[in-house]
Design a protein around this motif. Structure first.
Motif, short mmCIF file in Angstrom:
data_model
loop_
_atom_site.label_atom_id
_atom_site.label_comp_id
_atom_site.label_asym_id
_atom_site.label_seq_id
_atom_site.Cartn_x
_atom_site.Cartn_y
_atom_site.Cartn_z
N GLN A 225 -10.30 7.71 -29.16
CA GLN A 225 -9.72 6.47 -27.79
C GLN A 225 -8.77 6.12 -26.77
OE1 GLN A 225 -13.44 5.10 -27.70
NE2 GLN A 225 -13.02 3.43 -26.83
N VAL A 226 -8.68 6.28 -26.04
CA VAL A 226 -8.14 6.14 -24.81
C VAL A 226 -7.67 5.03 -24.46
CG1 VAL A 226 -6.86 7.00 -22.95
CG2 VAL A 226 -7.41 8.46 -24.75
N GLN A 227 -6.79 3.73 -24.84
CA GLN A 227 -7.33 2.70 -23.12
C GLN A 227 -6.18 2.72 -22.10
OE1 GLN A 227 -6.38 2.40 -26.77
NE2 GLN A 227 -8.97 2.42 -27.29
N LEU A 228 -6.78 2.22 -21.12
CA LEU A 228 -5.77 2.52 -20.18
C LEU A 228 -6.09 0.79 -18.95
CD1 LEU A 228 -7.84 5.45 -18.43
CD2 LEU A 228 -5.65 5.45 -19.60
N VAL A 229 -5.06 0.63 -19.20
CA VAL A 229 -3.95 -0.77 -18.02
C VAL A 229 -3.50 -0.28 -16.86
CG1 VAL A 229 -3.13 -2.73 -18.22
CG2 VAL A 229 -4.03 -1.89 -20.83
N GLU A 230 -4.14 -0.92 -15.86
CA GLU A 230 -3.73 -0.54 -14.06
C GLU A 230 -2.69 -1.85 -14.03
OE1 GLU A 230 -7.49 1.72 -13.79
OE2 GLU A 230 -6.54 0.30 -14.97
N SER A 231 -1.59 -1.72 -13.00
CA SER A 231 -0.92 -2.57 -12.47
C SER A 231 -0.71 -1.78 -11.22
CB SER A 231 -0.31 -3.09 -13.30
OG SER A 231 1.25 -1.87 -13.70
N GLY A 232 0.09 -2.90 -10.39
CA GLY A 232 1.01 -2.72 -8.59
C GLY A 232 -0.14 -3.39 -7.94
N GLY A 233 -1.69 -3.65 -8.18
CA GLY A 233 -1.68 -3.83 -6.52
C GLY A 233 -1.50 -5.16 -6.31
N GLY A 234 -2.32 -5.27 -5.27
CA GLY A 234 -1.88 -6.26 -4.54
C GLY A 234 -2.84 -6.51 -2.91
N LEU A 235 -1.45 -7.31 -1.84
CA LEU A 235 -1.75 -7.13 -0.42
C LEU A 235 -0.49 -6.61 0.19
CD1 LEU A 235 -3.61 -8.30 1.66
CD2 LEU A 235 -2.40 -10.39 1.35
N VAL A 236 -0.77 -5.67 1.07
CA VAL A 236 0.16 -5.21 1.99
C VAL A 236 -0.47 -5.24 3.07
CG1 VAL A 236 -0.73 -2.62 1.26
CG2 VAL A 236 2.33 -3.41 1.58
N GLN A 237 0.42 -4.88 4.40
CA GLN A 237 0.38 -4.30 5.89
C GLN A 237 0.14 -3.05 5.68
OE1 GLN A 237 3.80 -7.00 8.13
NE2 GLN A 237 2.22 -8.59 8.51
N ALA A 238 -1.20 -2.27 6.94
CA ALA A 238 -1.44 -1.64 7.32
C ALA A 238 0.26 -1.00 7.25
CB ALA A 238 -2.35 -1.24 8.42
N GLY A 239 0.39 0.73 7.10
CA GLY A 239 1.69 1.04 7.49
C GLY A 239 2.79 1.34 6.03
N GLY A 240 2.52 -0.05 5.48
CA GLY A 240 3.24 -0.10 3.80
C GLY A 240 2.82 0.98 3.16
N SER A 241 2.98 0.46 2.16
CA SER A 241 3.44 1.43 0.25
C SER A 241 2.91 -0.04 -0.43
CB SER A 241 4.87 1.62 0.33
OG SER A 241 4.83 3.16 1.17
N LEU A 242 2.75 0.99 -1.92
CA LEU A 242 1.98 0.60 -3.12
C LEU A 242 2.37 1.16 -3.89
CD1 LEU A 242 -0.79 -1.94 -2.68
CD2 LEU A 242 1.43 -2.82 -3.51
N ARG A 243 2.47 0.87 -5.38
CA ARG A 243 2.77 1.57 -6.29
C ARG A 243 2.28 1.44 -7.05
NH1 ARG A 243 7.62 3.21 -10.78
NH2 ARG A 243 7.99 6.05 -10.68
N LEU A 244 1.00 1.73 -7.56
CA LEU A 244 0.41 1.72 -8.83
C LEU A 244 0.45 2.45 -9.67
CD1 LEU A 244 -3.75 1.82 -7.06
CD2 LEU A 244 -2.00 -0.05 -7.06
N SER A 245 0.11 1.98 -11.41
CA SER A 245 0.66 2.43 -12.39
C SER A 245 -0.65 1.84 -13.60
CB SER A 245 2.05 1.60 -13.33
OG SER A 245 3.10 1.93 -12.21
N CYS A 246 -0.66 2.75 -14.66
CA CYS A 246 -1.53 3.15 -15.63
C CYS A 246 -0.69 3.48 -16.89
CB CYS A 246 -3.04 3.93 -14.60
SG CYS A 246 -3.81 4.37 -16.08
N ALA A 247 -1.12 2.47 -17.56
CA ALA A 247 -0.54 2.88 -18.90
C ALA A 247 -1.88 3.01 -19.97
CB ALA A 247 0.17 1.55 -19.27
N ALA A 248 -1.20 3.92 -20.50
CA ALA A 248 -2.38 4.64 -21.79
C ALA A 248 -1.59 4.28 -22.75
CB ALA A 248 -2.02 6.27 -21.14
#
Length: 124
Positions: free
Chosen positions: A1-24
């Motif tokens: 069994q593997v548990q996964l938890v994402e983080s890092g989402g949000g609101l950003v303007q076009a042209g911007g950047s985000l970094r998503l993480s997923c901890a297992a």
């Protein structure tokens, strides 16, 4: 069994950047292919990027190629999705998924474990 938890989402303007993480947590992370899917309202969930257990092979969907980068740190049991030059059409819930298959599978049913998803909204 593997548990996964994402983080890092949000609101950003076009042209911007985000970094998503997923901890297992759970069974050996480095033995799993990892994928990032996304699902926009009214659309199917689709794979956007995948990475092999060692990190040596990657896959990108055409719509994100050149803008998104998938990576993993097996020492930290974490996979990342660096998203650059974001566009309004990137707006979706992003899911991290793990597969025991080693050939960078592209279909939902080929992934065995899923996170709960994180919302990414790109404003124009």
């Amino acid at each position: 069994q593997v548990q996964l938890v994402e983080s890092g989402g949000g609101l950003v303007q076009a042209g911007g950047s985000l970094r998503l993480s997923c901890a297992a947590s759970g069974r050996r992370f480095s033995s799993h292919t990892m994928g990032w899917f996304r699902q926009a309202p009214g659309k199917e969930r689709e794979l956007r990027a995948a990475i092999s257990g060692s990190g040596g092979r990657t896959y990108y969907a055409d719509s994100v190629k050149g803008r998104f980068i998938i990576s993993r740190d097996n020492a930290k049991d974490t996979v990342y999705l660096q998203m650059n030059n974001l566009k309004p059409e990137d707006t979706a819930v992003y899911y991290c998924a793990a597969s025991t298959r080693q050939w960078l599978p592209s279909r939902e049913r080929e992934y065995d474990y899923w996170g709960q998803g994180t919302q990414v909204t790109v404003s124009s």
